[in-house]
Scaffold this motif. Structure first.
Motif, PDB file in Angstrom:
ATOM      1  N   PRO A 125     -29.499  16.460  38.908  1.00 17.93           N
ATOM      2  CA  PRO A 125     -28.203  16.119  39.538  1.00 17.93           C
ATOM      3  C   PRO A 125     -28.276  14.833  40.371  1.00 17.93           C
ATOM      4  CG  PRO A 125     -29.237  17.944  40.707  1.00 17.93           C
ATOM      5  CD  PRO A 125     -30.171  17.575  39.594  1.00 17.93           C
ATOM      6  N   TRP A 158     -24.934  13.663  42.148  1.00 14.13           N
ATOM      7  CA  TRP A 158     -24.674  14.505  43.333  1.00 14.13           C
ATOM      8  C   TRP A 158     -25.566  14.046  44.497  1.00 14.13           C
ATOM      9  CZ3 TRP A 158     -28.367  17.425  45.807  1.00 14.13           C
ATOM     10  CH2 TRP A 158     -27.895  18.187  46.887  1.00 14.13           C
ATOM     11  N   ALA A 159     -26.864  13.843  44.209  1.00 14.98           N
ATOM     12  CA  ALA A 159     -27.809  13.481  45.281  1.00 14.98           C
ATOM     13  C   ALA A 159     -27.436  12.128  45.899  1.00 14.98           C
ATOM     14  CB  ALA A 159     -29.234  13.433  44.731  1.00 14.98           C
ATOM     15  N   ASP A 200     -24.565  10.826  46.271  1.00 11.87           N
ATOM     16  CA  ASP A 200     -23.450  11.030  47.199  1.00 11.87           C
ATOM     17  C   ASP A 200     -23.919  11.779  48.455  1.00 11.87           C
ATOM     18  OD1 ASP A 200     -20.683  11.143  47.984  1.00 11.87           O
ATOM     19  OD2 ASP A 200     -20.826  13.282  47.580  1.00 11.87           O
ATOM     20  N   TRP A 201     -24.690  12.842  48.244  1.00 15.90           N
ATOM     21  CA  TRP A 201     -25.157  13.670  49.369  1.00 15.90           C
ATOM     22  C   TRP A 201     -25.985  12.833  50.355  1.00 15.90           C
ATOM     23  CZ3 TRP A 201     -29.946  15.438  51.249  1.00 15.90           C
ATOM     24  CH2 TRP A 201     -29.876  16.516  52.152  1.00 15.90           C
ATOM     25  N   ASN A 231     -29.128  27.036  43.627  1.00 15.79           N
ATOM     26  CA  ASN A 231     -29.136  25.582  43.851  1.00 15.79           C
ATOM     27  C   ASN A 231     -30.481  24.967  43.500  1.00 15.79           C
ATOM     28  OD1 ASN A 231     -26.473  24.784  45.376  1.00 15.79           O
ATOM     29  ND2 ASN A 231     -27.086  26.785  46.148  1.00 15.79           N
ATOM     30  N   LYS A 288     -30.680  21.141  42.513  1.00 12.86           N
ATOM     31  CA  LYS A 288     -30.428  20.214  43.633  1.00 12.86           C
ATOM     32  C   LYS A 288     -31.616  20.216  44.598  1.00 12.86           C
ATOM     33  CE  LYS A 288     -25.410  20.683  43.467  1.00 12.86           C
ATOM     34  NZ  LYS A 288     -24.237  21.336  44.041  1.00 12.86           N
TER      35      LYS A 288
END
Ligand code: NAD
Length: 500
Positions: free
Chosen positions: A8, A11-12, A14-15, A96, A99
């Motif tokens: 991901p 996603w990472a 952005d996180w 999860n 992630k």
């Protein structure tokens, strides 16, 4: 790793742009110290900036934590409820896993496949395992004189500062958080500043999804300078530390200077693996010991960094090791076709390279011995698997912990010699031996001064078995029932009910 696994990355990305804060008393709070620039060791690029907690914030957290301990915020929660919450944490981890595996790999450099199939799933198992213990660890009645009753209570110790290293970040954190919570303690978790991301994300998941009372689990993101206050604070009652022997020594001093808080220490190692000439399935033995030594790029405390090999099989073993080492491909730890990622950080990289330099002056380098800067590896902290042969038992590379992909091979002729070499360091974390002779296996095992012994398979681990070293490798044991006793204090209660 299954072929369906999707990393991901979007996603990472952005996180990582979102603020990374402390988690204190159920609130997200900005660290008061300067930003820590967290780097990706595979390419040197910045992953995110983390404002670190100041030592004043550390002490303030300890004060709040102690208020919760005294109020019984967690210890008064029923054991069933505690177990349910620990199981819920296990489920959050399982839901999860991709992630978490990515956030484990990015700052550490370990292979994504290792994080995905081993490290992160084991964290979930740890929470489940200790959930099962909440109502199974209790006191006893003692066989005292007639007319008296004596029984013991197992009580939470209080505020537990849990200080984790960077090599198995979430695993080490879980191994401390789960039993501490199971026994009713208040927790302050302090991940390594080099690898805090999985602990941050897990705290976010817990904060969003679970009803754990505020102040029961606190997280401090900081460096050693500020974390030192945890070990000095009178508001902390227990330190469970995994890390280097030098810092372990300092923690003991700080405990002595403050409130004599109890300490569990899991420290460094220089573990031996003895290959007797009658080792059963010698090729299999070499494969296994090599894998444990060089997986996770040699950044494992209990790996066998000294192969002590009988003269009659020495050349054969060495040839096999060289072939295996030269087949290793270093590179991006997110790639499926890579065997070894970068060392975790620049400090560690420089330390290993310095030991390689020392090794070249003390012993015979047979493979590796240089940084891998091929192509895309140019900006990362990659080091070729390195093997030194004909190492003297008292050489620095045979005595001091390197914590990287550097193996020392030492020759022996007699069993007594092998035992003396194996025991001849300040460490005593783990030791292994390979022999077909059952009698010799037991005799040698008895004489090895080591907290863990592996006979005919180096590196066996299980949550129900104790983990921990002797000598300067640590104090106390983790895992199994041992973690529970380290997070409880035993109160003896006397009752006089009169003569019969
Ligand atoms: P380290 O000792 O540098 O740091 C460990 C943790 O302690 C980090 O979170 C760090 O921020 C913190 N810390 C540093 N100074 C502190 C202080 N004065 N007070 C309180 N906290 C402080 O170790 P590391 O480099 O992160 O990890 C590598 C070491 O850990 C190696 O020596 C390895 O053998 C050891 N280790 C041991 C085990 C074991 O179970 N025996 C397991 C993993 C790693």
């Amino acid at each position: 790793m299954t072929t369906q696994t999707i990393i991901p990355l979007a996603w990472a990305k952005d996180w990582l742009t979102q603020p990374k804060n402390q988690y204190i008393n159920g609130e997200w709070v900005k660290g008061e110290n300067l930003n820590w620039d967290l780097k990706n060791p595979a390419n040197g690029e910045s992953l995110c900036q983390i404002p670190l907690a100041s030592s004043q914030q550390v002490e303030a957290t300890a004060v709040i934590a102690n208020q919760h301990h005294e109020a019984g915020t967690w210890s008064k929660v029923s054991r069933t409820e505690r177990a349910n919450l620990l199981r819920a944490i296990a489920t959050l981890i399982r839901n999860n896993v991709e992630k978490l595996a990515l956030l484990e790999t990015l700052p550490n450099g370990k292979l994504f496949s290792e994080s995905m199939t081993d490290d992160i799933p084991t964290c979930a198992d740890i929470f489940d395992y200790y959930a099962g213990w909440t109502d199974k660890y209790y006191g006893e009645t003692s066989p005292v004189d007639k007319g008296f009753l004596n029984y013991t209570l197992k009580e939470p110790i209080g505020v537990c500062a849990l200080i984790a290293p960077w090599n198995f970040p979430l695993y080490q954190a879980s191994l401390k958080i789960a039993p501490a919570l199971a026994m009713g303690n208040i927790v302050i978790i302090k991940p390594s500043e080099y690898t805090p991301l999985t602990t941050v994300f897990l705290m976010e998941l817990i904060d969003e999804a679970l009803n754990i009372p505020a102040g029961v689990i606190n997280m401090l993101l900081t460096d050693g300078a500020s974390a030192n206050q945890l070990t000095l604070s009178h508001n902390v009652h227990k330190v469970s530390f995994t890390g280097s022997t030098d810092i372990g020594r300092r923690i003991v001093q700080n405990s002595g200077q403050s409130n004599l808080k109890s300490t569990t220490l899991e420290l460094g190692g220089k573990s031996p693996c003895i290959f007797f000439e009658d080792a059963p399935d010698l090729d299999g033995a070499i494969d296994r010991a090599f894998t444990v030594m060089f997986s996770h790029k040699g950044e494992k405390c209990s790996e066998p960094t000294r192969f002590i090999i009988h003269s009659n099989i020495y050349d054969y073993v060495l040839d096999k090791l060289i072939t295996k080492a030269e087949a290793i491909k270093c590179g991006n730890p997110l790639s499926a076709d890579v065997d070894q990622g970068p060392q975790c950080n620049e400090v560690q990289f420089n330390k290993i390279m310095e030991y390689i330099k020392i090794g070249k002056s003390e012993a015979r380098l047979v493979t590796g011995g240089y940084a891998d800067t091929e192509g895309e590896n140019a900006k990362g902290y990659f080091i070729r698997p390195t093997i030194f042969a004909d190492v003297a038992p008292d050489a620095r590379i045979a005595q001091e912990e390197i914590f990287g992909p550097v193996l020392s091979c030492i020759r022996f002729d007699t069993t007594e010699e092998a035992i003396s070499i194996a025991n001849g360091t300040e460490y005593g974390l783990a030791a292994g031996l390979y022999t077909a002779n059952v009698s010799r296996a037991h005799k040698v095992a008895e004489q090895l001064d080591s907290g863990m012994l592996f006979i005919n398979r180096y590196g066996c681990y299980g949550l129900a078995a104790p983990f921990g070293g002797f000598k300067q490798s640590g104090w106390g044991k983790e895992m199994a029932i041992h973690s529970l006793s380290s997070y409880t204090k035993t109160k003896g209660v006397w009752v006089y009910y009169g003569d019969a």
